[in-house]
Design an enzyme around this catalytic site. Structure first.
Site, PDB file in Angstrom:
ATOM      1  N   THR A  14       0.864  -1.304   0.062  1.00 16.06           N
ATOM      2  CA  THR A  14       0.083   0.109   0.027  1.00 16.06           C
ATOM      3  C   THR A  14       0.965   1.336  -0.155  1.00 16.06           C
ATOM      4  O   THR A  14       0.624   2.323  -0.676  1.00 16.06           O
ATOM      5  CB  THR A  14      -1.130   0.223   1.236  1.00 16.06           C
ATOM      6  OG1 THR A  14      -1.830  -1.097   1.179  1.00 16.06           O
ATOM      7  CG2 THR A  14      -1.679   1.357   1.502  1.00 16.06           C
ATOM      8  N   SER A  55       1.466  -7.460  -0.822  1.00 14.56           N
ATOM      9  CA  SER A  55       2.046  -8.423  -0.174  1.00 14.56           C
ATOM     10  C   SER A  55       1.411 -10.035   0.068  1.00 14.56           C
ATOM     11  O   SER A  55       2.056 -11.008   0.177  1.00 14.56           O
ATOM     12  CB  SER A  55       2.514  -7.805   1.406  1.00 14.56           C
ATOM     13  OG  SER A  55       1.455  -8.087   2.107  1.00 14.56           O
ATOM     14  N   THR A  87       1.508  -4.769   4.180  1.00 14.85           N
ATOM     15  CA  THR A  87       1.585  -5.125   5.693  1.00 14.85           C
ATOM     16  C   THR A  87       0.938  -6.475   5.887  1.00 14.85           C
ATOM     17  O   THR A  87       1.104  -7.063   6.833  1.00 14.85           O
ATOM     18  CB  THR A  87       0.591  -3.984   6.253  1.00 14.85           C
ATOM     19  OG1 THR A  87      -0.711  -3.964   5.448  1.00 14.85           O
ATOM     20  CG2 THR A  87       1.149  -2.506   6.279  1.00 14.85           C
ATOM     21  N   ASP A  88       0.100  -6.918   5.095  1.00 16.38           N
ATOM     22  CA  ASP A  88      -0.671  -8.128   4.983  1.00 16.38           C
ATOM     23  C   ASP A  88       0.290  -9.345   5.302  1.00 16.38           C
ATOM     24  O   ASP A  88      -0.072  -9.950   6.301  1.00 16.38           O
ATOM     25  CB  ASP A  88      -1.303  -8.505   3.782  1.00 16.38           C
ATOM     26  CG  ASP A  88      -2.535  -7.802   3.361  1.00 16.38           C
ATOM     27  OD1 ASP A  88      -2.960  -6.870   4.349  1.00 16.38           O
ATOM     28  OD2 ASP A  88      -3.190  -8.100   2.591  1.00 16.38           O
TER      29      ASP A  88
HETATM   30  N1  ASP Z   1      -2.800  -5.374   0.535  1.00 16.92           N
HETATM   31  C1  ASP Z   1      -1.812  -4.404   1.165  1.00 16.92           C
HETATM   32  C2  ASP Z   1      -0.397  -5.443   1.008  1.00 16.92           C
HETATM   33  O1  ASP Z   1      -0.035  -6.022   1.850  1.00 16.92           O
HETATM   34  C3  ASP Z   1      -2.204  -4.084   2.151  1.00 16.92           C
HETATM   35  C4  ASP Z   1      -1.020  -3.149   2.865  1.00 16.92           C
HETATM   36  O2  ASP Z   1      -0.018  -3.031   2.218  1.00 16.92           O
HETATM   37  O3  ASP Z   1      -1.084  -2.571   3.865  1.00 16.92           O
HETATM   38  O4  ASP Z   1       0.414  -5.345   0.017  1.00 16.92           O
END
Ligand code: ASP
Length: 324
Positions: A14, A55, A87-88
């Site tokens: 993100t 991710s 973050t995932d």
């Molecule tokens: N879907 C995103 C990822 O993990 C969420 C994020 O980056 O917060 O790439």
């Protein structure tokens, strides 16, 4: 400005997205991310693109390749490493780096919960705090860490607890190991007592699956375990328990020669060793050949088993009590 430099490795997520008609996707380069730090610090930041992916698409092979890139940057003289990542699965990549790397310099992962086009985008603040952490030589002793919302979390304990809030990360077993305040790192705890790094490392070649235990589950799935699966991690209930009807199937998998590692589906705490008896209890499972993951979460136990087996290690030393 000094000769010291921090390497900024961009994986996507993100923090690197741009708005698009059908939803945000990672598009920003490491250069663009580094530009958001301009003038904020006296230390040089050298950007390097690794991947530009969300991710959930990150695989153990990406983690291995990232570890190789981090090693190259350290060998090239980086005083610290910042990795931007979705973050995932950030907790998984962070723990994989802890398995695979020696960290003579700080290694810091960060990301964002809100995309750059959303109100309250948290990327620049997280990136600045990550840079401050990577610039503090004392943080090397903690191994790879996650920095989000001015908190520093150790690889072994960190988890994404909330799916949407910007304060998404926590270390339920211990709390953050440090805070970032006015660009300074304020330590709260010492490094985790166990060493996560594996005795030998290799690219991931083995297939380890994860089975989340639910009330009433039986052996239907494990009885049909495909031959392609080399080993299993079970996220048991409470202190490491499974329904009696599942215990039989898991023990059959072990007797068939495939390791089964027992962890807990609870957010924190250890697998018990000697408290409960009866079919499916921790005593029954461990005395029948399952191996305890100790206090490692199911996600991290899976990576430990996957990379350990891939490096030719036996399951018992991979999960020796003093390292889990
Ligand atoms: N879907 C995103 C990822 O993990 C969420 C994020 O980056 O917060 O790439």
């Amino acid at each position: 400005m000094t000769d010291r430099f921090i390497s900024l490795l961009a994986m996507g997520g993100t923090i690197s997205t741009a708005a698009a008609e059908d939803g945000a996707v990672p598009t920003r380069s490491a250069d663009e991310l580094a530009a958001t730090l301009a003038g904020q610090t006296g230390i040089r930041v050298l950007p390097r693109d690794i991947e530009r992916i969300s991710s959930p698409a990150v695989t153990p092979l990406h983690m291995w390749e990232l570890a190789c890139a981090v090693r190259e940057e350290i060998d090239g003289g980086a005083a610290g490493i910042v990795i931007t990542h979705g973050t995932d699965t950030m907790e998984e990549t962070t723990y994989a780096l802890a398995l695979l790397l020696e960290t003579p310099v700080p290694v810091v992962l960060t990301g964002a919960m809100r995309p750059p086009h959303a109100p309250g985008h948290d990327g620049p603040g997280n990136l600045a705090a990550a840079l401050a952490t990577a610039s503090e030589p004392g943080m090397a002793a903690y191994g790879p860490v996650v920095v989000q919302q001015d908190e520093v979390h150790a690889a072994r304990w960190v988890t994404k607890l909330f799916s949407t809030r910007i304060a998404a990360f926590a270390s339920p077993a211990a709390g953050p190991v440090a805070l970032v305040s006015e660009g300074r790192v304020v330590p709260l705890l010492g490094p985790p007592p166990a060493i996560d790094r594996l005795g030998s490392v290799a690219p991931p070649t083995r297939r380890v699956e994860l089975l989340w235990v639910a009330a009433g589950m039986d052996s239907l799935l494990v009885d049909a375990l495909p031959d392609a699966v080399d080993a299993l991690v079970v996220a048991g209930t409470g202190g490491g328990h499974v329904p009696p009807a599942l215990a039989r199937g898991l023990i059959d998998v072990v007797r068939g020669g495939r390791p089964v590692v027992l962890s807990s589906r609870c957010a924190a705490g250890e697998v018990l060793r000697s408290t409960y008896g009866g079919e499916g209890s921790e005593r029954h499972l461990l005395s029948s050949g399952l191996v305890s993951a100790g206090s490692l979460s199911p996600l991290k136990a899976r990576l430990r088993l996957l990379f350990g087996l891939s490096a030719g290690l036996e399951v018992d030393p991979i999960f020796a009590p003093e390292v889990v």
